[in-house]
Design an enzyme around this catalytic site. Structure first.
Site, PDB file in Angstrom:
ATOM      1  N   GLN A  37       1.307  -2.037 -10.884  1.00  0.00           N
ATOM      2  CA  GLN A  37       2.439  -2.547 -10.118  1.00  0.00           C
ATOM      3  C   GLN A  37       3.721  -2.549 -10.955  1.00  0.00           C
ATOM      4  OE1 GLN A  37      -0.261  -5.879  -7.965  1.00  0.00           O
ATOM      5  NE2 GLN A  37       1.900  -6.055  -7.451  1.00  0.00           N
ATOM      6  N   ARG A  77       0.310 -12.124  -3.250  1.00  0.00           N
ATOM      7  CA  ARG A  77       1.318 -12.000  -2.220  1.00  0.00           C
ATOM      8  C   ARG A  77       2.172 -13.270  -2.131  1.00  0.00           C
ATOM      9  NH1 ARG A  77       0.322  -8.417   2.883  1.00  0.00           N
ATOM     10  NH2 ARG A  77       2.410  -8.251   3.672  1.00  0.00           N
ATOM     11  N   CYS A  78       2.573 -13.749  -3.296  1.00  0.00           N
ATOM     12  CA  CYS A  78       3.531 -14.844  -3.315  1.00  0.00           C
ATOM     13  C   CYS A  78       4.246 -14.742  -4.634  1.00  0.00           C
ATOM     14  CB  CYS A  78       2.861 -16.196  -3.212  1.00  0.00           C
ATOM     15  SG  CYS A  78       2.316 -16.873  -4.774  1.00  0.00           S
ATOM     16  N   GLU A 136       6.226 -11.510   1.064  1.00  0.00           N
ATOM     17  CA  GLU A 136       5.303 -12.596   0.741  1.00  0.00           C
ATOM     18  C   GLU A 136       5.476 -13.819   1.613  1.00  0.00           C
ATOM     19  OE1 GLU A 136       4.890 -11.315  -3.841  1.00  0.00           O
ATOM     20  OE2 GLU A 136       6.525 -12.636  -3.319  1.00  0.00           O
TER      21      GLU A 136
END
Lengths: 285, 805
Positions: free
Chosen positions: B236, B383-384, B759
Site C-alpha cells: 500500500q 479501513r479507518c 473509510e
C-alpha cells in the site's frame, strides 16, 4: 494449502473403483464432489496416495422414481436435488433442505453420496436420511449390501461403511403427501447448522398419525429422535405436544461447544428449530 | 480538435471531470479476469518460498532440524534466524518503533509466527519441504488477555531491556509498551465530579482483521550483474517499502525498484513490512534467482496485521438537561507480540483522540496503555484512519449510554451537543482543529429521511406487542453521527519512521493533447485511475478519457507515502489539482502568446483560454499543448509538464449521519437489517458513483465487524478463526440494501474541497449496526454488550435480560 503428492484415478465402473480401493487399501479414498476431502488434503489433515474420482461412473448418476421407490445415485449433485421435479413430487423435503446447503457454486459440485458417506455431523443430508428412513447401498469386494441410514452413523466420520466399500446408491420410499420441513439456523451462507431439524408428519383428520424427526449438527452423528416423533403421534400437534417433542429431542442430542456458541445456546436453538419445523410441516400435511 | 460547434455544456460533459459519475476505467480488466496481481508475476527460473509457522502461541525453540527437508526433491534452502543473523536481518524494525523477529530467534510469541523459510523450485516441493522441517518446541505459559499481561510475572519480550524506555517513553511493566496521553486529566476529573450526571462503561472493540480478497505476497528479484533489486509486492506504500528495504539491506535506494501491481484490496493489511518480504529478498540474493512468496488465507488471517482489540473504559458527564460537560477515556490496547502498528510516529494510538466525535465537549482526557500479549502483531487501521473507528465506536456508544442514564432520546442528545456550524474551525478539547462541518443539517436530513418519529412509535408498539406475547422480534434503531479525521498528514506532525506524510503528482501533457499523470499513491480498488483523471480533467481541460493515471512503480512515480487512512484524495488529490494548476498557468502564457494578447487578457473556460470580451478568440488546451512542444515561444521552455508535492496544512474531517433499522429474533439471536440510511459528507464529490461504491463496501465491512467478524483465541493462544468458515465475510446474501445520501461541506483548506470517503462507512457503520442491537434491548435494560453481535451473543443478551421466559 497445498496437498502432498497423490495418484489420480478415474474409473468408469463401480467394480473398477472398488478394485482400486481393494488394491491400495488405506492409501486410497474415493472423491465425489470433493468439498470435504480436498480441503482436508490441502490442509494436510488427510494424506492419500491414491485419489479415486467417481465422476465417470455412470451407474452412480441419476434420480429414479419407480412407483413408490426412489433411487438416487450417489453422484447426484445437490443442484440436481433442487431442480428435479420428479424428486420434488415424492420427497419435497430434499429440495427444501438442499437449498439451505452451502451456496449455488458448491451445490453444483457437492453430491448426495459424498454428503451422506463422509460422516461429517455438520452435513445436512444425513439427518434427512434418518427422517426418510433411507437405505444405503454399499459396494465392496464381497459384493453389495444394504444398510439402514438409521444404523449407518457410529461417530464423527465413523460409519458402517468399510474402507474398501463405496456408497453407490440411496433408496427410500416416497413420502408424498406427508407434511415436511427442514429448519436450519446458520451464521451465514455456506455454514454448517448451528442447529437444524428435519420433520415429516402424516395426519389422520386432525390427529398426527406418523411423525419422523431428525436433528443435524447437535451430536457427533445425525440424531433420529424416535421419542420426539412418538410425542406427536396421536395428538393434534398443539403446544403441549410440541413441547413434549422438544423435551424428548433434548434427551437425544448431545451438542458440543464451538464457534457457533455454547451448549446451552445450541440446545435452545435446537428447540426453536424443531418447534418451527413441526409447525411448518403440520401446515403442509 | 476544432469544436466551435460544441456547446459549453457539451464541452463540460465531454471532460467527465469532477462531479461526473464516470464509469471506472479499471473495471474492464478486473471484471474480465485480466488484472495483473503479484501472483501473476512469473519470471524465468523463479523459485518459491514459504514459511514453517509455529503451532504454539508461546514456546522456546530449542532446535530446528532441516535435514529431512533438504532431502525433499526441489528444496534448495531452508533459512532460519541463524542464517539471517550475520546479515542483521533476523529481527527487523516495525513501523511503530518496535522490532519484530523475522524468523524465530530462540522463542515464538504467537501462533503462526514465522520460524523457518523454505525455498524450492515450485510451490508443491516447497509445501513438502515445510512439512519436513522438524522444530523442537518447549511450550511456555500463554497470555492472551492484556489485563492479565499487565499483572503477570511472565516476561513475553525477553529481548527488551528491563526498565528501559520504549519507542514512546517509559514502560511501567515488562509487558507494557507505552502510555500515551492527551488532554487535561485533572480538569476532566473535576468536570466529572462536579457534574449532575455521569455514565461509565467499558466499551470493547474486538480484534478483527482486514482480510483483503488477495492475501499478501511478493516477488523479489536480485540481478547480481547490475546490482539492482526489483520487488513486486502487495504494498500500500511502495515508496516507503523502497526506503525501508534500502535502510535494512544496505542496498542503495537507486538500485531498488518497488512495484505494486494491481492489488486486490488492502484495508490497512498491506501497509506493514512482513517477514515474507525480507526472506524473499534474502533468498533471491542467496540463490541469484527470483523468489516468490504468497500467503494462503490462513497465513493471512493468523499472522498478518490484525485490527482493533481496544478495551475502552469511558466516563462521560453531563448536565441533567443533557449538555455534555466532560469525557474521560482509558484504553488498554492489546498489540500482540510485537508493536507493529502503522500509525504516524508521534501517535502510537493513531488519531484515537478524535474520540470527542461530533460533539462540543469542553474538557476531555485520553490515556492509552499499549500491552504485549501472545497474539499476532499488527494493530493497523482496517479501513479507518489510524484508530478512528475505535474512537467513533467509543463516543457513539458512550452517547447511547449517556442517553440511557439521562432517560433521553439518543437523537436529541446528539443534536444538543453537536458542534455548531458557526463554531468551525473548531478546536477540540483533545487538540484537533476540525476544518469544517454542518452537523445539524445532516442530522435533520437523516432523521427526516427515515421518519425517525415514526420509527420510534413503531418501536414502542413493538415493545408492547412483545410484552403481550404477540411477537418474538424486537426492533432496534441504530444511530450514528460520526466525524472522521483523515488525510494524514501535515509533515510537521505526521511521519512514519521519519518519512513525512506528503504526497505527490507528476503530469506530462502530450503534444496532441492527451496526458499521463503519476502519483505517489497506489489504488487497491479505490478507482484512482478513474477519479484522479477527473480532477485533472477539471483542472486542465483535457478529457478524463485522454488521461492515463499510473501509480505503484517507484522508478517512474514521484515519491509519496501511499494509500491508506483515506489519504489519497486529501493529499495526492490535492497534489494532482495543484499540478494541474501549474499546467494551466503555463498554458495561459502560451495561449496569450498565440492569441497575441497579454497574459491577463485571457481567461479560462472549461477546456480553453478565451480572450476576455471576445469569446470567438480562444485556444483549446489541445492546441496549446501542441504549440508548447512545437512552436518557439520567447521566454517559455518547451514542453508542458508539472510536478507538485503537497504537504497538507491540516487534516480533513469528513462526517456522516447513519441510521440502521434492525429486526432481532430474541429466540435465535438472528437479525435482519430492514433499512440502512447513510448520509455522507465528504466535501467536494469527485465521482458520486465511486463514492456510492465506497460506501456500500465500507458498510458491508462494518456489518461484518459488528455482527460476526472476529479474530478469536482460546486460552492456549490458538487462533479459532483462521479460515473463512469461521471468520465472517458477508456475501451478497448477508448484505442488506443501503440507501445513500449526502450533504456537501467542502474542506476550506483543500484545493478542491475534497475530504476523502473510503473509510467513513466503516467508521460510521460499526456503531450504527451495534447501536441498533443495543437499542432493540434498551427497553429491557441493556446498557452495553460486546461485539461482534453474532447469534449466540445476541441470544445471551436476551437470555440475561430474562426474555426467554
Amino acid at each position: 494449502m497445498i496437498p502432498a503428492a497423490f495418484d489420480y484415478h478415474r474409473p468408469d465402473t463401480i467394480d473398477a473403483a472398488v478394485g482400486l480401493l481393494a488394491e491400495h487399501g488405506e492409501e486410497a479414498r474415493v472423491v465425489a464432489g470433493g468439498h470435504s476431502l480436498i480441503p482436508m488434503m490441502k490442509l494436510r489433515m488427510a494424506y492419500l496416495s491414491h485419489l479415486v474420482d467417481l465422476r465417470d461412473v455412470q451407474e452412480m448418476q441419476g434420480i429414479t422414481v419407480d412407483g413408490d421407490t426412489v433411487t438416487l445415485g450417489a453422484m447426484v449433485t445437490q443442484h440436481e436435488l433442487i431442480t428435479s421435479d420428479a424428486l420434488a413430487s415424492v420427497a419435497p423435503i430434499l429440495r427444501e433442505a438442499s437449498l439451505q446447503i452451502a451456496d449455488p457454486q458448491v451445490r453444483y459440485m457437492g453430491t448426495i453420496g459424498g454428503n451422506v458417506a463422509n460422516g461429517d455431523p455438520g452435513n445436512d443430508i444425513p439427518g434427512l436420511m434418518q427422517a426418510l428412513d433411507a437405505k444405503f447401498v454399499l459396494a465392496g469386494p464381497e459384493g453389495r449390501r444394504t444398510v439402514d441410514a438409521r444404523g449407518f452413523y457410529e461417530a464423527a466420520y465413523m460409519t458402517a461403511r468399510e474402507d474398501e466399500e463405496i456408497l453407490t446408491h440411496i433408496r427410500f420410499r416416497s413420502v408424498a403427501g406427508m407434511g415436511y420441513a427442514y429448519e436450519k439456523q446458520k451464521r451465514k451462507i455456506g455454514d454448517y447448522a448451528t442447529a437444524a431439524a428435519a420433520v415429516l408428519v402424516a395426519k389422520d383428520g386432525d390427529t398426527i398419525s406418523e411423525a419422523r424427526i431428525a436433528m443435524t449438527n447437535l451430536s457427533d452423528t445425525p440424531i433420529f429422535s424416535e421419542g420426539a416423533g412418538a410425542a406427536l403421534v396421536g395428538t393434534s400437534g398443539d403446544g403441549a405436544a410440541v413441547a413434549a417433542a422438544i423435551a424428548a429431542m433434548q434427551a437425544d442430542i448431545d451438542p458440543a461447544e464451538d464457534n457457533r456458541g455454547p451448549v446451552e445456546f445450541k440446545r435452545h436453538v435446537a428447540g426453536v428449530m424443531l418447534s418451527r419445523a413441526i409447525n411448518s410441516a403440520l401446515s403442509r400435511a | 480538435m476544432k469544436d466551435e460547434v460544441t456547446s459549453r455544456d457539451e464541452r463540460v460533459a465531454n471532460l467527465k471531470g469532477m462531479g461526473a459519475s464516470r464509469k471506472r476505467v479499471e473495471d474492464a480488466r478486473f471484471t474480465q479476469g485480466k488484472g495483473n496481481y503479484v501472483d501473476d508475476v512469473k519470471l524465468p527460473g523463479m523459485l518459491f518460498g514459504d514459511f514453517v509457522r509455529s503451532p504454539y502461541a508461546h514456546a522456546r525453540v530449542n532446535g530446528i532440524n532441516i535435514e529431512e527437508a533438504m532431502k525433499v526433491p526441489g528444496v534448495l534452502a531452508v533459512l532460519t534466524a541463524k542464517d539471517l543473523e550475520p546479515l542483521g536481518l533476523h529481527w527487523m524494525p516495525t513501523l511503530a518503533g518496535d522490532k519484530q523477529m523475522v524468523l524465530a530467534d530462540g522463542k515464538v510469541l504467537f501462533q503462526g509466527q514465522e520460524v523457518a523459510f523454505v525455498v524450492a523450485t515450485d510451490r508443491y516441493a516447497c509445501a513438502d519441504g515445510v512439512e519436513a522441517v522438524e522444530v523442537d518446541y518447549e511450550d511456555l505459559p500463554v497470555i492472551v488477555d492484556p489485563f492479565e499481561a499487565m499483572q503477570s510475572d511472565l516476561v513475553l519480550r525477553e529481548d527488551l531491556e528491563a526498565g528501559a524506555d520504549g519507542a514512546h517513553g517509559p514502560r511501567k511493566h515488562h509487558n507494557h509498551i507505552f502510555l500515551w496521553e492527551e488532554g487535561d486529566e485533572a480538569a476532566t476529573n473535576q468536570a466529572l465530579e462536579s457534574s449532575e450526571v455521569v455514565a461509565e462503561e467499558m466499551v470493547y472493540y474486538h480484534r478483527t482483521h482486514p482480510c483483503p480478497l488477495e492475501t499478501c505476497g511478493c516477488v523479489a528479484s536480485m540481478d547480481k550483474v547490475n546490482g539492482k533489486l526489483t520487488l513486486w509486492g502487495t504494498f500500500q506504500a511502495p515508496h516507503v517499502v523502497r526506503t525501508v528495504a534500502s535502510l535494512l539491506s544496505g542496498i542503495d535506494e537507486h538500485n531498488i525498484r518497488v512495484i505494486s501491481p494491481d492489488i486486490g484490496g488492502g484495508f490497512g493489511n498491506k501497509v506493514g513490512v512482513y517477514p515474507g518480504y525480507v526472506c524473499s529478498i534474502v533468498a533471491s540474493i542467496v540463490t541469484g534467482k527470483p523468489v516468490k512468496w504468497i500467503e494462503d488465507r490462513m497465513d493471512n488471517l493468523m499472522a498478518t496485521a490484525f485490527a482493533r482489540d481496544y478495551w475502552m473504559k469511558g466516563k462521560i458527564s453531563a448536565t441533567k438537561d443533557g449538555k455534555i460537560t466532560g469525557l474521560h477515556c482509558h484504553v488498554t490496547a492489546d498489540h500482540g507480540a510485537f508493536d507493529a502498528c502503522a500509525d504516524p510516529t508521534k501517535f502510537p494510538a493513531g488519531f484515537f483522540h478524535i474520540c470527542t466525535g461530533s460533539y462540543d465537549i469542553p474538557v476531555a482526557y485520553v490515556g492509552v496503555d499499549g500491552v504485549y500479549t501472545n497474539k499476532a502483531p499488527g494493530g493497523v487501521a482496517y479501513r479507518c484512519s489510524f484508530r478512528v473507528t475505535e474512537a467513533a465506536y467509543f463516543i457513539e456508544r458512550m452517547i447511547e449510554v449517556l442517553a440511557i442514564e439521562l432517560n433521553m432520546d439518543a437523537a436529541e442528545l446528539r443534536r444538543i451537543n453537536f458542534i455548531k456550524q458557526e463554531q468551525f474551525p473548531y478546536t477540540s478539547a483533545l487538540g484537533w482543529e476540525y476544518d469544517s462541518g454542518d452537523y445539524h443539517t445532516a442530522w435533520d436530513k437523516a432523521l427526516e429521511a427515515v421518519d425517525y418519529a415514526g420509527l420510534r412509535a413503531e418501536q414502542a408498539q413493538r415493545v408492547e406487542d412483545f410484552k403481550a406475547g404477540k411477537t418474538r422480534k424486537l426492533l432496534g434503531i441504530g444511530l450514528t453521527h460520526f466525524t472522521e479525521i483523515v488525510g494524514a498528514g501535515p509533515v510537521k506532525n505526521c511521519d512514519i519512521l521519519g518519512m513525512g506524510m506528503f504526497d505527490s503528482c507528476e503530469i506530462r501533457i502530450h503534444p496532441t493533447g492527451s496526458a499521463i499523470a503519476r502519483l505517489g499513491t497506489i489504488s487497491q480498488g479505490q478507482g484512482h485511475a478513474t477519479t484522479f483523471a477527473q480532477i485533472l480533467a477539471s483542472e486542465t481541460g483535457i478529457p478524463a478519457d485522454k488521461i492515463t493515471i499510473e501509480e505503484g512503480d517507484t522508478d517512474t512515480a514521484p515519491y509519496g507515502l501511499g494509500t491508506y487512512g483515506s489519504r489519497s484524495t486529501p493529499v495526492a488529490g490535492a497534489a494532482t489539482a495543484l499540478a494541474g494548476r501549474k499546467i494551466r498557468a503555463k498554458a495561459q502564457m502560451i495561449a496569450a502568446y498565440l492569441l497575441e494578447v497579454h497574459d491577463d487578457d485571457v481567461e479560462w473556460d472549461v477546456d480553453r483560454f478565451v480572450v476576455k470580451g471576445a469569446p470567438e478568440r480562444f485556444k483549446t488546451m489541445a492546441e496549446i499543448a501542441f504549440a508548447s512542444y512545437n512552436q518557439a515561444i520567447p521566454g517559455v521552455e518547451p514542453g508542458l509538464e508539472a510536478v507538485s508535492y503537497y504537504d497538507p496544512p491540516n487534516m480533513t474531517y469528513p462526517f456522516g449521519a447513519y441510521v440502521c433499522v434492525m429486526e432481532i429474533d430474541v429466540d435465535t439471536g438472528e437479525h435482519e437489517v430492514r433499512q440502512f440510511y447513510a448520509l455522507d459528507d465528504c466535501g467536494t464529490r469527485i465521482n458520486p458513483m465511486v463514492i456510492e461504491g465506497q460506501v456500500h463496501g465500507g458498510l458491508t465491512e462494518a456489518l461484518a465487524i459488528a455482527m460476526g467478524q472476529e479474530i478469536a483465541y482460546d486460552d492456549m493462544g490458538n487462533c479459532k478463526t483462521g479460515t473463512l468458515m469461521d471468520f465472517f465475510m458477508p456475501t451478497a446474501w448477508e448484505t442488506p440494501h443501503y440507501t445513500t445520501d449526502h450533504t456537501e461541506t467542502p474542506s476550506p483548506h483543500h484545493p478542491i474541497g475534497a475530504k476523502g470517503v473510503g473509510e467513513s462507512p466503516n467508521v460510521g457503520g460499526v456503531p450504527a449496526f451495534s447501536n441498533a442491537v443495543h437499542d432493540a434491548f434498551r427497553a429491557f435494560g441493556l446498557r452495553q454488550s460486546h461485539m461482534p453481535h453474532d447469534h449466540w451473543r445476541i441470544w445471551k443478551t436476551a437470555n440475561q435480560l430474562g426474555l426467554h421466559g
